[in-house]
Design a protein around this motif. Structure first.
Motif, mmCIF file in Angstrom:
data_model
loop_
_atom_site.group_PDB
_atom_site.id
_atom_site.type_symbol
_atom_site.label_atom_id
_atom_site.label_comp_id
_atom_site.label_asym_id
_atom_site.label_seq_id
_atom_site.Cartn_x
_atom_site.Cartn_y
_atom_site.Cartn_z
ATOM 1 N N ALA A 1 1.842 53.546 10.421
ATOM 2 C CA ALA A 1 2.464 53.443 9.098
ATOM 3 C C ALA A 1 3.483 54.554 8.898
ATOM 4 N N LEU A 2 3.128 55.795 9.299
ATOM 5 C CA LEU A 2 4.054 56.924 9.165
ATOM 6 C C LEU A 2 5.350 56.667 9.932
ATOM 7 N N LYS B 1 8.863 56.718 7.938
ATOM 8 C CA LYS B 1 9.864 57.730 8.294
ATOM 9 C C LYS B 1 11.168 57.076 8.740
ATOM 10 N N ARG B 2 11.055 55.952 9.477
ATOM 11 C CA ARG B 2 12.260 55.262 9.927
ATOM 12 C C ARG B 2 13.066 54.734 8.745
ATOM 13 N N LEU C 1 12.904 55.839 -1.372
ATOM 14 C CA LEU C 1 12.026 56.549 -2.310
ATOM 15 C C LEU C 1 10.555 56.173 -2.066
ATOM 16 N N GLU C 2 10.318 54.849 -1.956
ATOM 17 C CA GLU C 2 8.941 54.383 -1.727
ATOM 18 C C GLU C 2 8.415 54.893 -0.381
ATOM 19 N N ALA C 3 9.295 54.902 0.631
ATOM 20 C CA ALA C 3 8.877 55.330 1.968
ATOM 21 C C ALA C 3 8.442 56.803 1.961
ATOM 22 N N TYR C 4 9.237 57.689 1.335
ATOM 23 C CA TYR C 4 8.858 59.109 1.298
ATOM 24 C C TYR C 4 7.583 59.321 0.476
ATOM 25 N N PHE C 5 7.413 58.524 -0.587
ATOM 26 C CA PHE C 5 6.187 58.641 -1.396
ATOM 27 C C PHE C 5 4.959 58.289 -0.553
#
Length: 722
Positions: A168-169, A173-174, A187-191
């Motif tokens: 998932a990480l 990150k990609r 935004l959702e990805a970094y959260f």
């Protein structure tokens, strides 16, 4: 001034009609009503009602594309109301249609995406990922980058739900580091990166990721996201002993007018917004194509509009004069259309009820018939007394006759319900004809028939098509020819009418010198349950469904059947079919036959999951007769436990079991065992299909009551390499 405006209105109307002709039918009208009501959960029943009206209208005008668009919308309504099984049913219908018609578009990708959401909601993570991957591949091929971001995000969320944090990480990150302008996805990805690191207690990494999310929220002035992020920032700042920053973030929360949300929210953004983005992507793609068409037509329209002004001026006056008459006529047509639609719905309901009744009766008869045929087969294998042999042969004939009758009823219902799909597989037509002819040897001798074949394939004996449906056609027609021709001749003639590098068109002729068909019966001879007369039915037997099945299958294959008959002199049935040429070599066919050698069955361990005691006894005996070792389990729960503890070479899984049924048990077994072949045993009904059963992880399907030769052949095909 008013006349000028009216004139330009008609010019504009004509211009748009040149750019895009959109029929104003009831499908779009009902879908608009459904969409309006679907936004309010209290109006869900109305939304479903209007969607079903759109489906009914699409069926009426035979618009398959609109029909499956309506199916997709109905699946969306069920998904929004947490009725995931119903949603899955309609989304699968859409994917099957788009695939079979090679419509590899954003619609197919969106259907796969929706299936992924349904299985994710059911916590079936592996299935969810499978469909997200399919959706991603299609969007990638279509080069729709915005949709790729959304699908990637959902894949990451499903991996997180499955606690596969490293995978998932990698995805989150990609997404965060890509150069695309889709800021909400970043935004959702970094959260989510921060959330995973928090779970892993890597608070410094989590703190760094959540600050990146906050920077994006600040840049885009997303107050909802900022509230959630600030709570997480305070928590992580304290974990990293950065109390000064924690105090600053607390002040920012106080400055926000909106009520702060708890820090343990699973998703920072509204999930529905992401789903709607796919619709927006598809809409933008359509608008882009429309713009291209508009540019092409603009020059032509400019020239034509000047020439048409005078003509349209005269027409406008005529249209105005007849407007009231047209409106009255339209209202009358609407009322009549409503009445016709209601009558059509009633007729469809009656037809559906009949089909379901016949299907249910057929299905329920298969279980006891399996016992009759199975026990008869086993007794015949045990060398019965001569005095018993005639009884057993009579019982075997009666069982097979009843099975054929049930199969015909189920087949005609399937064909009428449009659930049958045409396969495209390699086969040898010479071998197929030889096998069919051999199966009729006893019948040919009994009726003293001179059966001949004339085949001219110009060297093209290996074809790609549907051998099962071709066999159904030929078996029904040859059976009738032999049955109605005693002491006469029957000819099967196959010739080549057209050929090129890829395809070949074959003509089929089945001719007999039998009793023939009266002139007044020819027009209705292909109707269901129809034979020449009551006397013919009593004399020769039969269901009256064979020719109806033949006609529907040939139409399904894109052709039609012709009949010539003279009473007392015989009948001739003929039709043409198109096949693809196959590069299959003869040694491949020989290899395939060698793989089905039954010697491979000896000492193989088989787990039989069956709750019916008689079926247990019959199936176990048939398995053990070939030297296999059989263990019996009578429910799905114990089957899962047994497979977790012990190794088996093969599983025979009954579909209908008490408690956990066979499909659910297979699905759970596949979570820890992907290598053991699982074959479904089912008295398959109208509402079941092979593709549905295979989707749960089963390798093959054997229909009850099963023919022993077919039963052993299927088992051997999976045990050859074990």
């Amino acid at each position: 001034m008013k006349k000028i405006l009216i004139l330009f209105y008609f010019i504009t109307l004509f211009s748009f009609s040149q750019e895009k002709k959109v029929p104003q039918d009831s499908i779009d009208y009902y879908l608009e009503l459904a969409s309006f009501n679907a936004e309010d959960k209290l109006q869900t029943e109305k939304a479903i009602k209007y969607t079903n009206k759109a489906i009914s209208f699409a069926k009426n005008i035979k618009n398959e594309l609109k029909l499956h668009d309506s199916y997709y919308f109905l699946g969306t309504i069920y998904y929004q109301n947490n009725k995931f099984e119903d949603a899955i049913f309609y989304f699968i219908r859409c994917t099957n249609f788009y695939q079979s018609n090679k419509l590899i578009t954003a619609k197919l990708a969106k259907s796969y995406y929706s299936l992924g959401l349904c299985y994710l909601a059911k916590n079936k993570i592996n299935l969810a990922n499978t469909y997200f991957n399919k959706s991603y591949d299609i969007y990638n091929n279509l080069n729709i980058s915005d949709a790729l971001q959304l699908v990637e995000l959902q894949k990451g969320l499903s991996l997180k739900a499955a606690k596969k944090y490293d995978e998932a990480l990698s995805i989150f990150k990609r997404i965060g580091t890509q150069n695309a302008d889709y800021e909400n996805a970043k935004l959702e990805a970094y959260f989510q990166v921060s959330a995973i690191y928090s779970i892993q207690k890597k608070y410094s990494h989590a703190y760094s990721a959540i600050k990146k999310a906050f920077d994006i929220a600040e840049k885009n002035n997303n107050s909802l996201a900022k509230n959630k992020i600030l709570n997480q920032l305070i928590f992580l700042a304290e974990k990293n002993d950065d109390f000064k920053s924690a105090n600053q973030y607390l002040k920012k929360i106080i400055q926000q007018k909106d009520k702060p949300l708890s820090s343990n929210e699973e998703y920072i953004l509204d999930k529905k917004d992401y789903d709607n983005q796919l619709d927006l992507v598809e809409k933008l793609e359509r608008e882009k194509k429309d713009q291209i068409k508009s540019i092409r037509f603009s020059r032509l329209i400019s020239i034509l509009s000047i020439a048409l002004i005078s003509i349209l001026s005269l027409l406008s006056f005529s249209l105005y004069k007849n407007n009231k008459i047209r409106n009255n006529t339209y209202r009358l047509l609407q009322e009549k259309n409503k009445e016709l639609t209601e009558q059509k719905e009633k007729a469809e309901q009656a037809s559906k009820a009949r089909a379901e009744f016949l299907s249910t009766v057929s299905h329920e008869l298969r279980t006891p018939l399996n016992a009759i045929n199975g026990i008869t087969y086993l007794l015949l294998q045990e060398k019965p007394k001569v005095s018993q042999l005639n009884y057993l042969k009579s019982l075997e004939f009666s069982g097979n006759y009843l099975l054929n009758f049930i199969n015909d009823i189920l087949e005609i219902n399937r064909l009428e319900s449009n659930t049958v799909q045409v396969e495209k597989i390699n086969f040898n037509i010479i071998e197929l004809i030889a096998n069919i002819k051999q199966s009729f040897n006893e019948f040919i001798q009994k009726n003293n028939v001179n059966f001949q074949t004339e085949i001219d394939l110009e060297g093209n004996e290996y074809l790609i098509g549907d051998p099962t449906k071709l066999s159904q056609i030929l078996i029904n027609l040859i059976n009738n020819a032999i049955k109605f021709t005693k002491n006469g001749d029957v000819l099967l003639k196959i010739g080549t009418t057209k050929t090129d590098d890829k395809n070949i068109t074959l003509s089929f002729v089945i001719k007999d010198t039998g009793i023939g068909i009266p002139d007044d019966k020819i027009a209705n001879i292909f109707d269901s349950f129809t034979q020449g007369s009551v006397e013919i039915n009593r004399t020769f037997g039969g269901t009256g469904l064979g020719l109806s099945i033949v006609k529907k299958i040939i139409e399904l294959l894109g052709s039609d059947i012709k009949l010539e008959s003279i009473q007392g002199k015989g009948s001739t049935f003929s039709f043409d079919l198109v096949f693809e040429k196959s590069p299959l070599l003869e040694n491949e066919t020989i290899k395939s036959k060698e793989e089905n050698n039954l010697d491979c069955l000896k000492d193989k361990k088989v787990l039989l999951v069956e709750d019916n005691k008689i079926n247990q006894m019959i199936t176990k005996k048939m398995v053990e007769n070939k030297g296999m070792i059989c263990t019996i389990i009578d429910n799905g729960e114990d089957a899962i436990t047994e497979m977790a503890k012990n190794d088996y070479d093969l599983v025979l899984m009954d579909v209908h079991l008490p408690g956990i049924n066979g499909t659910e048990a297979t699905e759970q077994i596949r979570t820890f065992n992907n290598h053991t072949p699982i074959i479904a045993l089912t008295a398959i009904s109208l509402n079941e299909n092979r593709e549905m059963l295979l989707s749960f992880g089963m390798n093959d399907v054997i229909t009850k009551p099963f023919e022993p030769e077919h039963f052993y052949k299927v088992i051997a095909s999976y045990l050859t390499n074990n």
